[in-house]
Design a protein around this motif. Sequence first.
Motif, short mmCIF file in Angstrom:
data_model
loop_
_atom_site.label_atom_id
_atom_site.label_comp_id
_atom_site.label_asym_id
_atom_site.label_seq_id
_atom_site.Cartn_x
_atom_site.Cartn_y
_atom_site.Cartn_z
N ASP A 37 -51.56 108.56 50.12
CA ASP A 37 -51.91 109.53 49.06
C ASP A 37 -50.71 110.41 48.73
OD1 ASP A 37 -54.48 108.75 48.47
OD2 ASP A 37 -55.41 110.13 49.90
N GLU A 38 -49.94 110.79 49.74
CA GLU A 38 -48.74 111.59 49.51
C GLU A 38 -47.70 110.79 48.72
OE1 GLU A 38 -47.47 112.99 53.32
OE2 GLU A 38 -49.33 114.09 53.64
N VAL A 39 -47.57 109.50 49.03
CA VAL A 39 -46.66 108.63 48.29
C VAL A 39 -47.07 108.61 46.82
CG1 VAL A 39 -45.88 106.24 47.97
CG2 VAL A 39 -46.06 107.19 50.29
N ARG A 40 -48.35 108.37 46.59
CA ARG A 40 -48.87 108.32 45.21
C ARG A 40 -48.61 109.62 44.46
NH1 ARG A 40 -52.81 104.83 46.64
NH2 ARG A 40 -53.98 106.39 47.77
N LEU A 41 -48.92 110.74 45.09
CA LEU A 41 -48.74 112.04 44.43
C LEU A 41 -47.27 112.34 44.18
CD1 LEU A 41 -51.36 114.12 46.44
CD2 LEU A 41 -51.47 113.52 44.01
N ALA A 42 -46.41 112.06 45.16
CA ALA A 42 -44.98 112.33 45.00
C ALA A 42 -44.36 111.47 43.90
CB ALA A 42 -44.25 112.09 46.33
N VAL A 43 -44.74 110.20 43.85
CA VAL A 43 -44.23 109.31 42.80
C VAL A 43 -44.74 109.76 41.44
CG1 VAL A 43 -44.33 106.96 41.88
CG2 VAL A 43 -43.85 107.33 44.29
#
Length: 145
Positions: A37-43
């Motif tokens: 989820d952090e990867v998705r939000l950061a991207v």
Amino acid sequence: MATVELRFSALPEHVRTARLVAAAVARRAGVDEAVLDEVRLAVGEACSRAVGLHRNSGVSAPVKVLLIEEEKQFSIEVGDEAPHAVPGSRVNGSAPGDGDVETDEDEMGLAVISGLVDDVEVTTGERGGQIRMRWPTTPPPTVLA
């Protein structure tokens, strides 16, 4: 080292696709499920920032995203081709005070990314910028026969 390259027109509707592709490649690379989820939000934040910079600067080049799978880490690089102010200078002959709203939004976006990603590197210049984010990976379990 495996790399997936994604280029898309600087349109907000393409950011969602970039998020989905990044999460899928991160999962395949071995990024912990709890971090996806952090990867998705950061991207999403990095791509939205790049789209905004392109649109505000009138840049027609696509936004570039590299998804890099390495031995013990997964990296994502989001690049833009919008000119960035060099400290103490102005971009495209803008007057002092112009772009303060864009600068505030840019700084807020970078703060959000920094809060989501422990290992982040931002480079900017007159020819564009890049945000490089890294996450550790875990190797797939070995199957014993």
